[in-house]
Each structure stands twice: as structure tokens, then as C-alpha cells.
Write a protein that holds these residues in place. Structure first.
Motif, PDB file in Angstrom:
ATOM      1  N   ILE A   6       0.837  -1.203   0.000  1.00 25.46           N
ATOM      2  CA  ILE A   6       0.000   0.000   0.000  1.00 25.46           C
ATOM      3  C   ILE A   6       0.873   1.255   0.000  1.00 25.46           C
ATOM      4  CG2 ILE A   6      -1.666   1.349   1.328  1.00 25.46           C
ATOM      5  CD1 ILE A   6      -2.830  -1.292   2.335  1.00 25.46           C
ATOM      6  N   LEU A   7       1.912   1.247   0.841  1.00 24.61           N
ATOM      7  CA  LEU A   7       2.788   2.408   0.958  1.00 24.61           C
ATOM      8  C   LEU A   7       3.518   2.689  -0.353  1.00 24.61           C
ATOM      9  CD1 LEU A   7       4.040   4.580   2.738  1.00 24.61           C
ATOM     10  CD2 LEU A   7       5.704   2.884   3.522  1.00 24.61           C
ATOM     11  N   VAL A  16       8.975   9.550   3.916  1.00 23.72           N
ATOM     12  CA  VAL A  16       8.222  10.529   4.706  1.00 23.72           C
ATOM     13  C   VAL A  16       6.857   9.965   5.101  1.00 23.72           C
ATOM     14  CG1 VAL A  16       7.029  12.746   4.608  1.00 23.72           C
ATOM     15  CG2 VAL A  16       9.391  12.563   3.816  1.00 23.72           C
ATOM     16  N   ILE A  17       6.143   9.375   4.152  1.00 18.16           N
ATOM     17  CA  ILE A  17       4.832   8.800   4.483  1.00 18.16           C
ATOM     18  C   ILE A  17       4.990   7.652   5.478  1.00 18.16           C
ATOM     19  CG2 ILE A  17       2.836   7.558   3.563  1.00 18.16           C
ATOM     20  CD1 ILE A  17       3.091   9.121   1.006  1.00 18.16           C
ATOM     21  N   PHE A  18       6.006   6.814   5.273  1.00 19.27           N
ATOM     22  CA  PHE A  18       6.259   5.712   6.206  1.00 19.27           C
ATOM     23  C   PHE A  18       6.543   6.239   7.615  1.00 19.27           C
ATOM     24  CE2 PHE A  18       9.562   3.228   8.393  1.00 19.27           C
ATOM     25  CZ  PHE A  18       8.844   2.053   8.633  1.00 19.27           C
ATOM     26  N   LEU A  58      -4.616   6.534   7.295  1.00 20.20           N
ATOM     27  CA  LEU A  58      -3.513   7.491   7.431  1.00 20.20           C
ATOM     28  C   LEU A  58      -2.665   7.575   6.169  1.00 20.20           C
ATOM     29  CD1 LEU A  58      -2.236   6.859  11.081  1.00 20.20           C
ATOM     30  CD2 LEU A  58      -3.819   8.605  10.244  1.00 20.20           C
ATOM     31  N   ILE A  59      -2.344   6.439   5.582  1.00 19.69           N
ATOM     32  CA  ILE A  59      -1.516   6.438   4.376  1.00 19.69           C
ATOM     33  C   ILE A  59      -2.227   7.149   3.230  1.00 19.69           C
ATOM     34  CG2 ILE A  59      -0.525   4.949   2.587  1.00 19.69           C
ATOM     35  CD1 ILE A  59       0.142   2.942   4.781  1.00 19.69           C
ATOM     36  N   MET A 105      -0.847  10.546   1.528  1.00 22.94           N
ATOM     37  CA  MET A 105      -0.595  10.615   0.094  1.00 22.94           C
ATOM     38  C   MET A 105      -1.191  11.894  -0.503  1.00 22.94           C
ATOM     39  SD  MET A 105      -2.115   8.218  -2.960  1.00 22.94           S
ATOM     40  CE  MET A 105      -3.745   8.949  -2.665  1.00 22.94           C
ATOM     41  N   ASN A 106      -2.436  12.174  -0.168  1.00 17.09           N
ATOM     42  CA  ASN A 106      -3.085  13.371  -0.707  1.00 17.09           C
ATOM     43  C   ASN A 106      -2.401  14.646  -0.221  1.00 17.09           C
ATOM     44  OD1 ASN A 106      -5.085  11.992  -2.168  1.00 17.09           O
ATOM     45  ND2 ASN A 106      -6.387  11.803  -0.376  1.00 17.09           N
ATOM     46  N   ALA A 107      -2.036  14.672   1.059  1.00 16.20           N
ATOM     47  CA  ALA A 107      -1.372  15.856   1.607  1.00 16.20           C
ATOM     48  C   ALA A 107      -0.014  16.073   0.944  1.00 16.20           C
ATOM     49  CB  ALA A 107      -1.210  15.707   3.121  1.00 16.20           C
TER      50      ALA A 107
END
Length: 258
Positions: free
Chosen positions: A74-75, A100-102, A135-136, A140-142
Motif C-alpha cells: 500500500i505504501l 516521509v509517508i512511512f 492514514l496512508i 498521500m493526498n497531503a
């Protein structure tokens, strides 16, 4: 409270009828969205069916490596999508977004798991997968909004940035205003949602829990937790994605790279 009403294949076929109505409306209004709507319908059905089987397997296996595996997939997908929305020309952008997302998601999940929910196992799939997925997706959108906004602004005003540099400003100082604007733009949807949540709409997560038979107060409690988690993960993601992007636009001599 009565049990959840289960949907059978006939019910799902009737649900597809809603999209048939949408396609019909597109034809009627000559919008040209028929192919997009049909494609989106097919992908939605296929992707969610696959997801259902995968989650059933993970819950049945109940193994930490299965949870780690699904999160890695997914990440990686979300990082690729965010990178493509920001820019495909910036080197090392994909690993930057991935890390960063992780990091932001992991921090928020660990805080929530160990201090708030406190399940018997830290990797409890019942909690970790739905919360992590939410959250992921939001991260992603942010990242995409903040990154795209910052990149487009830097490309639009290179002369102004170079003027600041020539007057002695550091690269961080020269684009700090643009970076702050990008972060704020990415946080606007989250802040708007927090301002109006529960007043204008019932959130999707709360609606799902209500349909599953959870009491309204319990559903709202989890919604409060989730919206605060989303706010933190979005802010962390935008801060570090924009910081990493800033370094990509300047060389060692502190000159703007076009």
C-alpha cells in the motif's frame, strides 16, 4: 441491536445500477464521462473484491509479516501516486515521499497503539490495517497537494527566488514563504473537515461503524481519534516532503537549479 443486513449478489448488481444511472445522466447531458464512469466502476469492483480476499487472508493468517507485507505494498503504491502528481522529473522524489509517508504514519500509529488503543499485540490487524490505511491515504493526498503546489510555485517565480539569494538569503529563507503556503494549502481540507465534522456530514468511518452495529458514542469516539491522527500525519508529511523538495532545487553552491 439487530444484526447487520448482509448484501448478496443481487443487491450488488442493483448497486451497479446506480452507476448505470450516472452513465445515463452523462449521456443525457452530453458530458462525455461515460467511459470514465464505466472504467471507474469496473476498477472499483475489481479492486475492492481483491482487497476483500486479501484482508480475509491476512486476518486468517494473523501474522505480523502479513501485516507488514500489505502495508509495504500500500505504501509503495501511494508513494508512486503522490510522486506522479508532484513531478516525475525530480530525482530521488519517490524514495523521499516513501520514507516521509512511512515515518509520519508509523509515528502516529505507534503513538495511538501504545498510548491510546493498547491492543494485546501491537500489530493487531483489526486495528492496524484500517487505521494505517486511512492514514496512508490521507498522507498521500497531503504530500501530493503540498509537493505539487511548492514545485509549481518555484517554477513560476525563479527570478524572485534568485533575487532573494543574491541579497544574501539562504535557500530555505528564499522559499520559506512558498513552502508555508504549500503546507497550508495541503492542510485546508483537513481543517475544513474538522470544523464541520458532525455538523454537516456524518464521516465515512462513523457511518461504517453504525452500519456494523456499533453504538453511536463508540463510533464517534473512534472518529475523534482518527481525525486527530489524520491531522498529525498530514502535517508531518507536508513538513518533511516540502523540506526534502527544497533541497532538490538548490545545488551545493546554494544556486537555484532549474
Amino acid at each position: 441491536m439487530p444484526d447487520l443486513i448482509k448484501l448478496d449478489i443481487v443487491d450488488l448488481v442493483l448497486a451497479v445500477g446506480l452507476m448505470a444511472i450516472a452513465i445515463g445522466l452523462s449521456v443525457w447531458e452530453k458530458l462525455g464521462l461515460e467511459l470514465n464512469l464505466a472504467l471507474a466502476t469496473g476498477r472499483t469492483i475489481l479492486q475492492l473484491i481483491v482487497l476483500g480476499y486479501v484482508l480475509d487472508f491476512i486476518f486468517a493468517v494473523d501474522n505480523v509479516w502479513a501485516v507488514v507485507g500489505i502495508f509495504t505494498i500500500i505504501l509503495t503504491i501511494t508513494a508512486i501516486v503522490a510522486r506522479n502528481r508532484i513531478s516525475q522529473k525530480i530525482p530521488l522524489l519517490l524514495p523521499l515521499v516513501w520514507v516521509v509517508i512511512f515515518a509520519s504514519t508509523s509515528f502516529t500509529l505507534l503513538y495511538t497503539n501504545f498510548l491510546i488503543i493498547q491492543p494485546d499485540r501491537w500489530y493487531e490487524p483489526r486495528y492496524l490495517i484500517p487505521l494505517g490505511g486511512i492514514l496512508i491515504g490521507n498522507a498521500m493526498n497531503a504530500a501530493a497537494v503540498a509537493g505539487e503546489r511548492l514545485v509549481s510555485t518555484i517554477n513560476q517565480f525563479p527570478t524572485e527566488i534568485e533575487t532573494h539569494l543574491s541579497l544574501g538569503a539562504t535557500p530555505q529563507q528564499a522559499i520559506s514563504h512558498y513552502r508555508k503556503d504549500a503546507i497550508k494549502a495541503a492542510l485546508v481540507p483537513t481543517l475544513n473537515q474538522m470544523m464541520l465534522i458532525g455538523m454537516v456530514t456524518i464521516p465515512t468511518f462513523t457511518s461504517g461503524q453504525l452500519l456494523a452495529g456499533v453504538s453511536a458514542l463508540e463510533a464517534v469516539s473512534y472518529e475523534i481519534l482518527i481525525i486527530f491522527m489524520v491531522a498529525v500525519v498530514n502535517l508531518l508529511t507536508t513538513i518533511f516532503v516540502t523540506k526534502g523538495l527544497c533541497r532538490q532545487f538548490f545545488n551545493d553552491a546554494m544556486q537555484l537549479v532549474r
